[in-house]
Design an enzyme around this catalytic site. Structure first.
Site, PDB file in Angstrom:
ATOM      1  N   ASP A 114       0.815  -1.211   0.000  1.00 49.06           N
ATOM      2  CA  ASP A 114       0.000   0.000   0.000  1.00 49.06           C
ATOM      3  C   ASP A 114       0.856   1.273   0.000  1.00 49.06           C
ATOM      4  OD1 ASP A 114      -2.317   1.457   0.028  1.00 49.06           O
ATOM      5  OD2 ASP A 114      -2.674   1.242   2.176  1.00 49.06           O
ATOM      6  N   HIS A 115       0.365   2.290  -0.693  1.00 49.07           N
ATOM      7  CA  HIS A 115       0.950   3.632  -0.715  1.00 49.07           C
ATOM      8  C   HIS A 115       2.465   3.614  -0.943  1.00 49.07           C
ATOM      9  CE1 HIS A 115      -2.506   6.193   0.027  1.00 49.07           C
ATOM     10  NE2 HIS A 115      -2.958   5.254   0.830  1.00 49.07           N
ATOM     11  N   GLU A 169      -2.532  -0.451  -8.656  1.00 48.46           N
ATOM     12  CA  GLU A 169      -3.538   0.540  -8.288  1.00 48.46           C
ATOM     13  C   GLU A 169      -2.844   1.887  -8.204  1.00 48.46           C
ATOM     14  OE1 GLU A 169      -6.909   0.413  -5.133  1.00 48.46           O
ATOM     15  OE2 GLU A 169      -5.151   1.126  -4.043  1.00 48.46           O
ATOM     16  N   LYS A 173     -10.722   9.604   8.874  1.00 44.51           N
ATOM     17  CA  LYS A 173     -10.389   8.318   9.471  1.00 44.51           C
ATOM     18  C   LYS A 173     -11.321   8.007  10.629  1.00 44.51           C
ATOM     19  CE  LYS A 173      -6.707   7.763   6.912  1.00 44.51           C
ATOM     20  NZ  LYS A 173      -6.609   6.728   5.869  1.00 44.51           N
ATOM     21  N   HIS A 179     -10.497   4.593  -0.678  1.00 42.78           N
ATOM     22  CA  HIS A 179      -9.528   4.607   0.411  1.00 42.78           C
ATOM     23  C   HIS A 179     -10.141   5.309   1.621  1.00 42.78           C
ATOM     24  CE1 HIS A 179      -5.610   3.896  -2.089  1.00 42.78           C
ATOM     25  NE2 HIS A 179      -6.588   3.066  -2.420  1.00 42.78           N
TER      26      HIS A 179
END
Length: 429
Positions: free
Chosen positions: A92-93, A202, A244, A277
């Protein structure tokens, strides 16, 4: 969506490619959540594939874990459970070539490219004079500008008009980010091919101040595709607020209209999935998201599983839960710097103000049934605990005690995770 068949053989013990199947990422910051994640996926009985090993380099740094440790924690449980459905592992990221290589070596299959460091976050606010100056500075470095100027593309759901102003602003905002994404994507694809590893890409452009416009979406994906960097998933910055630890904040009707435009582009240039996300706890928009994308989606969660671990602490060691809250409050102002949250420390009661553990859990880990229908899920206390996970887990005593307590009460952890994520998955099925 067509429901997928689940199997219990042992012929797929390692992560693989998921293609355009709808998928759901289960972040696990403790390395103990996969049993609950798996049980939720199986109990939901729907059409969604699981990504069980998922962690960003930033999260690994904060939790002091390695790509291998994250992978092993998930793989071991899936093998012991004889789970054989296709499942994924998300690097991820990713921002650097070195980090991509680390994740590739550990066996990850789903690579999320993050060029956000190269995005001009102020581009949407430049007046015409400043925009023209910035455009002049980058025009010679970008060879694709003229191919879009004054074009008009009918997508069946609205038309994208590439006016000079639109193209200039997209160039200033994303020109350097597009180039970095192409370079990083090519590196991942070539390295995966050399090592004979499965790989799909992605792109994350969700960490921007302003929503991604249809023109920006089109240009970004079109340029990657033209450069030989195909995407299986794109995470735009959607309309509204995706904070979040809480539910979606925004107008659902406006979100739906905007989402339809993004879906039309993803069909025109793909097909590829649209990725949500900061997807944890955004249950109010899941039915809409699944319906409009017609199942061509990915949802990514992470910190919500850590919060459910704290629920285990609250139920089995209330005084330790108070200690974690007290410590997290001292760390919140510094740790929230890399997160989009609206919680205000002074507005949330301290442990001294709440003597009852049930009330304390409700304030800091608000449960779904505590929220009136249609009112969203907006407990800011969760955000204080969410942002400070790294400080807690790497604390010399708090982290080890937390892990020990969750291991001792793995049944509780599995059950709260199952309940939590079945609610997520059922809303998407």
């Amino acid at each position: 969506m067509q429901r997928l068949k689940h199997t219990t053989m042992t012929d797929k013990p390692f992560p693989t490619l998921l293609g355009t199947d709808p998928s759901f990422g289960f972040g696990d910051r403790l390395g103990l959540a996969t049993p609950g994640h798996l049980e939720a996926l199986l109990d939901s009985g729907g059409s969604i594939r699981g990504i069980f090993a998922q962690q960003s380099i930033r999260e690994m740094t904060r939790t002091q874990r390695t790509p291998q440790e994250v992978m092993v924690a998930a793989t071991k449980v899936l093998q012991e459970s004889q789970f054989a459905d296709p499942w994924g592992a998300d690097a991820d990221h990713l921002k650097t070539f070195a980090d991509a290589q680390r994740m590739l070596a550990a066996g990850y299959t789903f690579f999320t490219l993050d060029p956000s460091d190269f995005v001009d976050q102020q581009a949407d606010h430049y007046d015409l004079e400043m925009l023209g100056k910035k455009f002049s500075d980058v025009r010679d470095q970008t060879g694709w500008i003229d191919s879009y100027l004054d074009r008009s593309i009918d997508l069946g759901h609205g038309t994208i008009g590439f006016t000079p102003k639109t193209v200039q602003r997209a160039t200033v905002k994303y020109g350097a980010a597009i180039q970095h994404a192409i370079e990083l994507g090519k590196y991942v694809l070539q390295a995966a091919k050399h090592e004979q590893r499965p790989c799909e890409l992605e792109l994350s452009i969700d960490e921007t101040l302003q929503p991604t416009t249809p023109a920006e979406h089109y240009i970004i994906v079109d340029q990657l595709r033209s450069a030989g960097v195909p995407l299986i998933s794109l995470a735009p910055r959607f309309l509204g607020d995706f904070e979040k630890g809480v539910d979606y904040k925004g107008d659902l009707q406006l979100l739906e209209e905007s989402l339809k435009e993004h879906v039309a582009i993803s069909r025109e240039l793909g097909p590829y999935k649209l990725s949500l996300h900061s997807g944890s706890d955004k249950i109010s928009i899941y039915p809409l998201f699944a319906r409009v994308t017609e199942g061509l989606f990915h949802v990514k969660t992470a910190g919500t599983s850590y919060l459910e671990a704290l629920r285990v602490v609250a139920r089995h060691d209330p005084e330790f839960f108070r200690e974690i809250i007290d410590f997290s409050r001292t760390r919140f102002e510094e740790d929230k710097a890399t997160y989009h949250v609206s919680a205000v420390l002074e507005q949330e009661p301290s442990t001294d103000d709440l003597s009852d553990i049930v009330e304390l859990e409700k304030v800091y880990l608000q449960r779904w049934q505590d929220v009136p229908v249609g009112k969203g899920f907006t407990a800011p206390g969760r955000q204080i605990l969410h942002c400070t996970f790294g400080s807690v887990l790497t604390h010399e005593t708090l982290g080890s005690h937390l892990l020990q307590l969750v291991r001792e009460h793995q049944d509780t952890y599995r059950e709260v995770l199952r309940e939590h994520f079945v609610r997520h998955l059922d809303a998407l099925n």
